[in-house]
Design a protein around this motif. Structure first.
Motif, short mmCIF file in Angstrom:
data_model
loop_
_atom_site.label_atom_id
_atom_site.label_comp_id
_atom_site.label_asym_id
_atom_site.label_seq_id
_atom_site.Cartn_x
_atom_site.Cartn_y
_atom_site.Cartn_z
N THR A 76 0.84 -1.19 0.00
CA THR A 76 0.00 0.00 0.00
C THR A 76 0.87 1.24 0.00
O THR A 76 1.72 1.40 0.88
N LYS B 66 3.92 -1.24 3.49
CA LYS B 66 3.39 0.07 3.11
C LYS B 66 4.51 1.09 2.97
O LYS B 66 5.60 0.93 3.54
N THR C 100 0.20 -3.70 -6.00
CA THR C 100 0.21 -2.37 -5.39
C THR C 100 -1.16 -1.71 -5.44
O THR C 100 -1.88 -1.81 -6.43
#
Length: 262
Positions: A5, A34, A179
């Motif tokens: 993320t 992330k 992604t």
């Protein structure tokens, strides 16, 4: 593929300590790998003015002369980046704050002069982002926090749009991760009526984009944001979200912002 993320946070949250505190708590709580990408907010502008350096904007973009570059580097890469990293560390998130020069993570090219000289502004291309460097940090259990300062590989630092960095990182990392890219700002997402948050458009497909522009639902600064988002999807990003920073905790539910898909 593992999910990654990439979240970009705008200046309106950076400028508000309470909102930033809550946003970073919500960011920390997102499971899995992330990356956080941030711009600069009002601090650089205010500091520049206090030093007698008036900001110059052309078509909504900052002209970065050498004095402005020094200020944005101090503010973006120093004050803001390290403040966010310190807050994340206090919240149990092993963040590491970086510019594009660190580890050669993002190498940019100084924007060529055409009708306007934007100064020390960096543009990105398909090879700008070092996937290996970011992947090594993630595998080392670090959470990269990237500011909007890049470099040209020949000693020159450059000011680069944070939205552009977020998109480029998401596209590059899509080679080895699934992604998703999340743009957080002050609105709930794309609204049919910008003054009425109950008019949220929850899903937009690429085929809907032109129609929404013609209807005036997507206008102004939202047009390039969505254009870049769909371009990122075309280049391998799984999903792009545009939503309210205050509601990031809902990112893994159906309730967060506008979801853009192919």
């Amino acid at each position: 593929m593992k999910q990654l993320t990439i979240i970009k946070i705008g200046g309106n949250v950076i400028d508000n300590s309470e909102k930033l505190h809550q946003f970073l708590l919500d960011f920390r709580a997102i499971p899995g790998d992330k990356i956080l990408i941030h711009g600069g907010g009002k601090i650089a502008t205010e500091l520049g003015i206090s030093l007698g350096i008036e900001p110059r904007m052309v078509e909504g973009r900052r002209v970065t002369d050498i004095d402005t570059l020094r200020i944005v580097t101090m503010v973006y890469a120093g004050l803001i980046n390290k403040n966010m990293v310190a807050q994340l560390q206090a919240k149990g998130c092993n963040a590491i704050g970086l510019t594009g020069a660190d580890g050669n993570i993002i190498r940019a090219v100084k924007r060529p002069v055409k009708t306007i000289d934007y100064g020390f502004v960096g543009d990105l291309d398909a090879d700008s982002v070092s996937v290996t460097a970011l992947d090594n940090l993630i595998k080392g259990n670090f959470v990269p926090v990237l500011c909007a300062i890049t470099h040209d590989g020949n000693t020159q630092l450059l000011n680069t749009n944070a939205d552009t960095i977020a998109s480029a990182v998401a596209v590059a990392m899509s080679a080895i991760y699934e992604t998703r890219l999340v743009y957080c700002f002050e609105k709930k997402g794309v609204l049919r009526d910008v003054d009425d948050e109950t008019t949220l458009v929850t899903t937009i497909k690429s085929s809907d984009f032109e129609t929404l522009k013609e209807e005036g639902v997507v206008s102004g600064g939202m047009i390039p944001k969505l254009h870049n988002a769909f371009e990122a999807i075309r280049q391998g990003v799984k999903t792009v979200y545009i939503g309210k920073a205050d509601e990031l905790s809902e990112i893994n539910t159906t309730g967060f912002g506008t979801r853009l898909t192919d």
